[in-house]
Design a protein around this motif. Structure first.
Motif, PDB file in Angstrom:
ATOM      1  N   VAL A   1     -44.114 -32.252  31.720  1.00  9.29           N
ATOM      2  CA  VAL A   1     -43.601 -31.825  30.416  1.00  9.29           C
ATOM      3  C   VAL A   1     -44.763 -31.215  29.652  1.00  9.29           C
ATOM      4  O   VAL A   1     -45.792 -31.868  29.460  1.00  9.29           O
ATOM      5  N   ALA A   2     -44.599 -29.962  29.220  1.00  8.55           N
ATOM      6  CA  ALA A   2     -45.700 -29.237  28.592  1.00  8.55           C
ATOM      7  C   ALA A   2     -45.307 -28.696  27.223  1.00  8.55           C
ATOM      8  O   ALA A   2     -44.173 -28.246  27.018  1.00  8.55           O
ATOM      9  N   ALA A   3     -46.271 -28.744  26.310  1.00  4.83           N
ATOM     10  CA  ALA A   3     -46.172 -28.031  25.037  1.00  4.83           C
ATOM     11  C   ALA A   3     -47.139 -26.861  25.126  1.00  4.83           C
ATOM     12  O   ALA A   3     -48.322 -27.043  25.431  1.00  4.83           O
ATOM     13  N   GLU A   4     -46.653 -25.658  24.867  1.00  7.77           N
ATOM     14  CA  GLU A   4     -47.484 -24.471  25.032  1.00  7.77           C
ATOM     15  C   GLU A   4     -47.658 -23.722  23.713  1.00  7.77           C
ATOM     16  O   GLU A   4     -46.831 -23.813  22.814  1.00  7.77           O
ATOM     17  N   GLY A   5     -48.771 -22.978  23.634  1.00  7.43           N
ATOM     18  CA  GLY A   5     -48.975 -22.061  22.519  1.00  7.43           C
ATOM     19  C   GLY A   5     -49.794 -22.598  21.371  1.00  7.43           C
ATOM     20  O   GLY A   5     -49.659 -22.120  20.243  1.00  7.43           O
ATOM     21  N   GLU A   6     -50.679 -23.560  21.619  1.00  7.81           N
ATOM     22  CA  GLU A   6     -51.483 -24.120  20.525  1.00  7.81           C
ATOM     23  C   GLU A   6     -52.324 -23.049  19.843  1.00  7.81           C
ATOM     24  O   GLU A   6     -52.602 -23.135  18.644  1.00  7.81           O
ATOM     25  N   GLU A   7     -52.740 -22.035  20.598  1.00  8.07           N
ATOM     26  CA  GLU A   7     -53.541 -20.956  20.036  1.00  8.07           C
ATOM     27  C   GLU A   7     -52.682 -19.792  19.558  1.00  8.07           C
ATOM     28  O   GLU A   7     -53.208 -18.749  19.162  1.00  8.07           O
ATOM     29  N   SER A   8     -51.364 -19.981  19.565  1.00  5.58           N
ATOM     30  CA  SER A   8     -50.435 -18.960  19.086  1.00  5.58           C
ATOM     31  C   SER A   8     -50.095 -19.269  17.626  1.00  5.58           C
ATOM     32  O   SER A   8     -50.858 -19.927  16.929  1.00  5.58           O
ATOM     33  N   THR A   9     -48.959 -18.811  17.152  1.00  7.45           N
ATOM     34  CA  THR A   9     -48.583 -19.068  15.763  1.00  7.45           C
ATOM     35  C   THR A   9     -48.209 -20.531  15.574  1.00  7.45           C
ATOM     36  O   THR A   9     -47.731 -21.194  16.508  1.00  7.45           O
ATOM     37  N   GLU A  10     -48.443 -21.049  14.403  1.00  5.48           N
ATOM     38  CA  GLU A  10     -48.153 -22.458  14.128  1.00  5.48           C
ATOM     39  C   GLU A  10     -46.679 -22.775  14.363  1.00  5.48           C
ATOM     40  O   GLU A  10     -46.344 -23.829  14.897  1.00  5.48           O
ATOM     41  N   HIS A  11     -45.816 -21.858  13.970  1.00  4.47           N
ATOM     42  CA  HIS A  11     -44.383 -22.109  14.107  1.00  4.47           C
ATOM     43  C   HIS A  11     -43.969 -22.198  15.570  1.00  4.47           C
ATOM     44  O   HIS A  11     -43.229 -23.112  15.958  1.00  4.47           O
ATOM     45  N   SER A  12     -44.459 -21.269  16.395  1.00  5.46           N
ATOM     46  CA  SER A  12     -44.040 -21.264  17.795  1.00  5.46           C
ATOM     47  C   SER A  12     -44.567 -22.490  18.534  1.00  5.46           C
ATOM     48  O   SER A  12     -43.870 -23.052  19.390  1.00  5.46           O
ATOM     49  N   PHE A  13     -45.790 -22.921  18.207  1.00  7.52           N
ATOM     50  CA  PHE A  13     -46.319 -24.114  18.862  1.00  7.52           C
ATOM     51  C   PHE A  13     -45.569 -25.356  18.402  1.00  7.52           C
ATOM     52  O   PHE A  13     -45.277 -26.249  19.206  1.00  7.52           O
ATOM     53  N   ALA A  14     -45.251 -25.427  17.112  1.00  2.20           N
ATOM     54  CA  ALA A  14     -44.492 -26.573  16.611  1.00  2.20           C
ATOM     55  C   ALA A  14     -43.138 -26.669  17.302  1.00  2.20           C
ATOM     56  O   ALA A  14     -42.674 -27.766  17.638  1.00  2.20           O
ATOM     57  N   ARG A  15     -42.516 -25.527  17.531  1.00  2.00           N
ATOM     58  CA  ARG A  15     -41.226 -25.522  18.224  1.00  2.00           C
ATOM     59  C   ARG A  15     -41.391 -26.003  19.659  1.00  2.00           C
ATOM     60  O   ARG A  15     -40.567 -26.782  20.160  1.00  2.00           O
ATOM     61  N   SER A  16     -42.455 -25.551  20.338  1.00  2.00           N
ATOM     62  CA  SER A  16     -42.700 -25.987  21.713  1.00  2.00           C
ATOM     63  C   SER A  16     -42.961 -27.485  21.773  1.00  2.00           C
ATOM     64  O   SER A  16     -42.474 -28.178  22.672  1.00  2.00           O
ATOM     65  N   CYS A  17     -43.724 -28.011  20.813  1.00  2.00           N
ATOM     66  CA  CYS A  17     -43.984 -29.450  20.762  1.00  2.00           C
ATOM     67  C   CYS A  17     -42.697 -30.234  20.542  1.00  2.00           C
ATOM     68  O   CYS A  17     -42.478 -31.279  21.172  1.00  2.00           O
TER      69      CYS A  17
END
Length: 212
Positions: free
Chosen positions: A182-198
C-alpha cells in the motif's frame, strides 16, 4: 490468534507519512484482533548494525553448532531478530522510498534476518545452486510513501522502484510470498494531490486491517 511484527523503517518520527499510515493500520488491526498485541521493531530511528566481516565468518562457519563464543556473540542480534520474525505470523514493514530504494535501517534489518540455515537453505544439485525457503505460512504488508507518482505496477516510473519491489523479492526468497503493498505517492507534488493519495492509502489499510 494472529500475531504481528511491525518493522518501522523511517528515520522520521511524527513527520513520517509511512509511519503514520502504518500506525493507523495497526490501530484498526488491534480493534479487529483485541486479544493480540503488536510487536514493534524500530530500525529507522535506531542504529541497526550493518553486516561486517565477523558476521559473515560466523554465519558461514562450517559447523554452526560448534561456533566459538566470539562468533555466537557476533550473531546474537541476528539470532534474536530471526527468532522474533519466526514468532509472528504477520509482518508489516513501514518503509518510505529513499533514492529509489529502502532506508538504510531496513536494508540492515534484512541483511540480519536473511541467514543460511535459519531463513533459507542452500544445496547443490549437479553443481547447480538450489535454495529452500524456511520462513513459511506468513503474510506481509509493506506500507510505503514515495516522492512522485507512477512508481507502482504499470506506472511510468515503475522501473525506478527498487524499494517495495526489492522487498517482495527478498521476502519471497525466505518464503513469504503473500505480500501486499500500500503506497502513498506524490509527497513532492502538490499538497492536495499528496493528501488525496494518503487518504486513499489509509482507507485501503483500514479495510485491509479487518482481514489481514
Amino acid at each position: 490468534m494472529s500475531s504481528i511484527l511491525v518493522v518501522h523503517g523511517s528515520p522520521r518520527g511524527e513527520r513520517s507519512h509511512s509511519r503514520r499510515l502504518t500506525e493507523a493500520f495497526i490501530t484498526a488491526w488491534q480493534a479487529a484482533n483485541p486479544q493480540s498485541l503488536p510487536t514493534r521493531r524500530e530500525v529507522g530511528r535506531t542504529v541497526m548494525p550493518a553486516v561486517n566481516e565477523a558476521f559473515i565468518a560466523a554465519a558461514f562457519y562450517p559447523e554452526p553448532q560448534a561456533r566459538p563464543l566470539t562468533m555466537q556473540a557476533d550473531l546474537a542480534l541476528s539470532d534474536s531478530l530471526v527468532a522474533e520474525l519466526k514468532a509472528h505470523d504477520r509482518l508489516v514493514i513501514s518503509a518510505p522510498m529513499h533514492n529509489f530504494g529502502v532506508p538504510s535501517g531496513v536494508k540492515a534489518w534484512i541483511d540480519q534476518i536473511v541467514r543460511i540455515g535459519l531463513t533459507f537453505n542452500h544445496s547443490l544439485d549437479n553443481g547447480v545452486s538450489q535454495y529452500e525457503p524456511l520462513v513459511l505460512g506468513k503474510k506481509a504488508l509493506i506500507v510505503t510513501s514515495r516522492g512522485d507518482f507512477g512508481f507502482g505496477p504499470g506506472g511510468p516510473l515503475e522501473a525506478m522502484n527498487h524499494a517495495d519491489t526489492w522487498l517482495r523479492t527478498v521476502l519471497g526468497f525466505i518464503g513469504i510470498n503473500d505480500v501486499t503493498v500500500v503506497a502513498a505517492e506524490g509527497e513532492e507534488s502538490t499538497e492536495h494531490s499528496f493528501a488525496r493519495s494518503c487518504a486513499e492509502a489509509e482507507q485501503r489499510l483500514l479495510a485491509l486491517a479487518r482481514t489481514f
